[in-house]
Design a protein around this motif. Structure first.
Motif, mmCIF file in Angstrom:
data_model
loop_
_atom_site.group_PDB
_atom_site.id
_atom_site.type_symbol
_atom_site.label_atom_id
_atom_site.label_comp_id
_atom_site.label_asym_id
_atom_site.label_seq_id
_atom_site.Cartn_x
_atom_site.Cartn_y
_atom_site.Cartn_z
ATOM 1 N N ARG A 74 -32.742 -0.086 83.309
ATOM 2 C CA ARG A 74 -33.185 1.195 83.260
ATOM 3 C C ARG A 74 -34.483 1.488 82.722
ATOM 4 O O ARG A 74 -34.874 1.030 81.610
ATOM 5 N N ARG A 75 -35.551 1.972 83.403
ATOM 6 C CA ARG A 75 -36.859 2.421 83.236
ATOM 7 C C ARG A 75 -36.927 3.372 81.852
ATOM 8 O O ARG A 75 -36.109 4.229 81.818
ATOM 9 N N SER A 76 -37.787 2.833 81.156
ATOM 10 C CA SER A 76 -38.018 4.110 79.911
ATOM 11 C C SER A 76 -39.481 4.752 80.286
ATOM 12 O O SER A 76 -39.902 5.572 79.529
ATOM 13 N N ALA A 77 -40.279 4.128 81.134
ATOM 14 C CA ALA A 77 -41.440 4.426 81.353
ATOM 15 C C ALA A 77 -42.148 3.997 82.615
ATOM 16 O O ALA A 77 -41.490 3.132 83.323
ATOM 17 N N PRO A 78 -42.885 4.837 83.376
ATOM 18 C CA PRO A 78 -43.633 6.200 83.035
ATOM 19 C C PRO A 78 -42.543 7.066 83.103
ATOM 20 O O PRO A 78 -41.373 6.866 83.950
ATOM 21 N N ALA A 120 -38.684 6.961 84.438
ATOM 22 C CA ALA A 120 -37.666 7.059 83.158
ATOM 23 C C ALA A 120 -36.238 7.357 83.689
ATOM 24 O O ALA A 120 -36.030 8.489 84.261
ATOM 25 N N GLY A 121 -35.442 6.707 83.110
ATOM 26 C CA GLY A 121 -33.963 7.017 83.422
ATOM 27 C C GLY A 121 -33.356 6.272 84.711
ATOM 28 O O GLY A 121 -32.206 6.548 84.965
ATOM 29 N N ARG A 122 -34.205 5.869 85.513
ATOM 30 C CA ARG A 122 -33.772 5.465 86.847
ATOM 31 C C ARG A 122 -33.575 4.107 86.709
ATOM 32 O O ARG A 122 -34.225 3.246 85.860
ATOM 33 N N TRP A 123 -32.921 3.423 87.630
ATOM 34 C CA TRP A 123 -32.563 1.749 87.331
ATOM 35 C C TRP A 123 -33.245 0.887 88.560
ATOM 36 O O TRP A 123 -33.579 1.366 89.536
ATOM 37 N N ASP A 128 -23.143 0.755 92.889
ATOM 38 C CA ASP A 128 -23.564 2.039 93.163
ATOM 39 C C ASP A 128 -23.318 2.953 92.094
ATOM 40 O O ASP A 128 -23.405 4.358 91.873
ATOM 41 N N SER A 129 -22.959 2.533 90.736
ATOM 42 C CA SER A 129 -22.846 2.967 89.549
ATOM 43 C C SER A 129 -24.086 3.455 88.897
ATOM 44 O O SER A 129 -24.018 4.352 87.801
ATOM 45 N N VAL A 130 -25.236 3.202 89.100
ATOM 46 C CA VAL A 130 -26.440 3.340 88.715
ATOM 47 C C VAL A 130 -27.446 4.150 89.680
ATOM 48 O O VAL A 130 -27.021 4.063 90.827
#
Length: 133
Positions: free
Chosen positions: A17-21, A25-28, A105-107
């Protein structure tokens, strides 16, 4: 070019899961990063997974296709087998998950990673026992 790894271990695929930019952020995504001058894609993948996750991996086959990212960059994805280490989110990520095939598909995958994840799912080693060395 940007390389990413469909990292498999014990019949599961690693998602980060991305924390930046902020816009990502919040996507996988499948973890990876940019090629440096003089590197091959497999060499860059091994280096990036070591830097980003603290693991040693062995690159496998290239997943067919290239997906556009920022201007001037395309994403190529390779399968990779975890050799050693326990992945930790060291850079650019705040969470990691091992996903079984039925959990893919859970993320909320980044748009450019979706086709690569679908291709990776076709190569899922879940039917075969994992051989870690």
């Amino acid at each position: 070019m940007v390389v990413a790894g469909a990292v498999f271990d014990e019949g599961r695929l690693l998602a980060a899961r991305r924390s930046a930019p902020p816009e990502l952020a919040g996507r996988w995504e499948l973890p990876g990063g940019k090629l440096e001058p003089g590197e091959t894609a497999p060499q860059a993948l091994v280096r990036e997974l070591r830097e980003e996750l603290g693991v040693e991996t062995e690159p496998g086959e290239r997943i067919p296709g290239e997906w556009p990212l920022a201007p001037g960059y395309v994403l190529q994805v390779w399968t990779a087998r975890l050799l050693s280490g326990e992945p930790s989110p060291l850079q650019d990520h705040d969470e990691l998950r091992w996903l079984a095939r039925h959990e893919l598909d859970s993320v909320d995958w980044l748009d450019q990673d979706r086709p690569a994840v679908a291709e990776a799912a076709r190569r899922f080693p879940g039917e075969h026992p994992g051989n870690r060395s």
